[in-house]
Design an enzyme around this catalytic site. Structure first.
Site, mmCIF file in Angstrom:
data_model
loop_
_atom_site.group_PDB
_atom_site.id
_atom_site.type_symbol
_atom_site.label_atom_id
_atom_site.label_comp_id
_atom_site.label_asym_id
_atom_site.label_seq_id
_atom_site.Cartn_x
_atom_site.Cartn_y
_atom_site.Cartn_z
ATOM 1 N N LYS A 111 -64.621 -9.311 -55.202
ATOM 2 C CA LYS A 111 -63.383 -8.405 -55.500
ATOM 3 C C LYS A 111 -63.590 -7.234 -56.670
ATOM 4 O O LYS A 111 -63.337 -6.087 -56.850
ATOM 5 C CB LYS A 111 -62.287 -9.395 -56.309
ATOM 6 C CG LYS A 111 -61.255 -9.830 -55.243
ATOM 7 C CD LYS A 111 -60.092 -9.123 -54.893
ATOM 8 C CE LYS A 111 -59.308 -9.637 -53.869
ATOM 9 N NZ LYS A 111 -58.797 -10.900 -54.181
ATOM 10 N N LYS A 194 -62.842 -13.375 -35.500
ATOM 11 C CA LYS A 194 -61.949 -14.199 -36.099
ATOM 12 C C LYS A 194 -60.802 -13.359 -36.491
ATOM 13 O O LYS A 194 -60.980 -12.121 -36.585
ATOM 14 C CB LYS A 194 -62.252 -14.686 -37.642
ATOM 15 C CG LYS A 194 -61.297 -15.193 -38.504
ATOM 16 C CD LYS A 194 -62.113 -15.594 -39.738
ATOM 17 C CE LYS A 194 -60.876 -15.929 -40.942
ATOM 18 N NZ LYS A 194 -61.075 -15.020 -42.146
ATOM 19 N N LYS A 197 -56.915 -10.330 -41.523
ATOM 20 C CA LYS A 197 -55.889 -9.183 -42.156
ATOM 21 C C LYS A 197 -57.091 -8.221 -42.309
ATOM 22 O O LYS A 197 -56.845 -7.052 -42.079
ATOM 23 C CB LYS A 197 -55.317 -9.456 -43.295
ATOM 24 C CG LYS A 197 -53.873 -9.087 -43.547
ATOM 25 C CD LYS A 197 -53.064 -9.847 -44.514
ATOM 26 C CE LYS A 197 -52.479 -11.072 -44.020
ATOM 27 N NZ LYS A 197 -51.887 -11.971 -45.069
#
Ligand code: TRP
Length: 329
Positions: A111, A194, A197
């Site tokens: 992040k 997969k 999002k």
């Protein structure tokens, strides 16, 4: 019955990967465990969403949860931000958690790399807030994906450390309950393994028939089998995985045979697949629309959930305060 807790950050609509992964596991667990499912709206602040984004996505997720079969009569469904007790526990846990160990968490590092201008303290202490979410209900099992393992390790560390510091056996160490074992992994139709999002290849539960059709027709394929009974390449396997989930066994059988004798036409397969996905998701979509329109019901569910969650949280916190040495009034 054992206590189970899990949360989902409200960062958009549920897609088929969420549905066949987390959400169907939640639904199945409701009968066998004392379940609490919450919407981690505080956690979403680590990325600074706008107020209208938070409002919209918490309501949407709540409606989607209910539409998928999470039953507020069986499980406690609540918003994290409705249970302020979590924050007090979060603060206590932060006192016993060290900068070094928080900085080593890979999701924090990722992040921090993704949003270098916003490496805030909330991002750093994401794992202690998550630990507080779990420990506030003294949960034993936490259904999560594999990517949450380090956060779960931190939650166990928090529990252990608290017990050690105060010489008590108060918090049980929560265990991950991987739904991946029983859940079906939904492939992406863009050739990636997969549906996710961040992969940008999602079919959403709320997608209408036309949108689903478009997405499926764009699925990546190859130039077709050249030898009978050959092994399927990844992209074709993905299509068949999907067929197996949403289509009738005869349909799967039909296309298996077509594959095996090399007469398969991917266009036909995709058309059928789109139709079956639409058929499968239609009732869910209808329920999502009904629940979304019923703001009064959503409010009631959230209110009722908050009440039950707070009752459990207050009990834990009262004992925690006593253990730490604060006066009880
Ligand atoms: N970190 C989890 C995720 O991104 C969401 C979450 C927050 C959570 N608090 C939790 C999951 C407590 C389980 C238990 O998926």
């Amino acid at each position: 019955m054992e206590n189970v807790v899990s949360g989902i950050r409200p960062t958009g609509n549920l897609h088929l990967g969420n549905y066949f992964g987390a959400v169907t596991s939640f639904v199945k667990m409701q009968d066998d465990y004392n379940c609490k499912f919450f919407i981690a709206d505080w956690h979403s602040l680590t990325t600074h969403p706008k107020p209208e984004d938070i409002q919209a996505s918490t309501n949407t997720i709540l409606a989607e949860y209910l539409a998928c079969g999470i039953d507020p009569e069986k499980s406690v469904v609540y918003m994290q931000s409705d249970v302020p007790e979590v924050l007090e526990l979060y603060m206590y846990l932060n006192m016993n958690t060290y900068l070094g160990e928080l900085e080593r968490v890979t999701t924090f590092k990722e992040k921090a790399r993704k949003q270098p201008d916003n490496v805030n303290a909330g991002l750093l202490t994401y794992p202690t807030l998550m630990a507080a979410d779990i420990l506030i209900h003294r949960a034993l099992k936490v259904p999560v994906g594999k990517d949450q393992e380090q956060n779960m390790e931190m939650a166990r560390k928090c529990a252990r450390r608290f017990n050690n510091i105060y010489g008590v056996d108060f918090f049980p160490e929560p265990q991950s309950f991987y739904f991946a074992k029983e859940a079906i992994k939904i492939p992406g139709l863009d050739g990636s393994g997969k549906m996710g999002k961040s992969e940008g290849n999602c079919i959403y539960l709320k997608d209408d028939a036309k949108t689903i059709q478009k997405k499926v027709m764009k699925a990546v394929t190859d130039s077709g089998p050249t030898e009978p009974n050959s092994e399927k390449p990844e992209v074709i396997k993905n299509l068949f995985t999907f067929l197996n989930i949403v289509s009738a066994p005869e349909t799967v059988q039909f296309f298996e045979e077509k594959w095996n004798d090399c007469s398969i036409r991917y266009g036909d397969l995709k058309k059928q697949l789109a139709q079956d996905i639409i058929g499968y998701t239609e009732p869910i979509r209808e329920r999502i629309n009904e629940y979304s329109a019923n703001k009064e019901l959503l409010r009631k569910v959230a209110e009722q959930g908050a009440e039950k969650a707070r009752e459990s949280a207050r009990q834990t916190l009262a004992e925690v305060r006593q253990i730490i040495g604060f006066k009880q009034y």
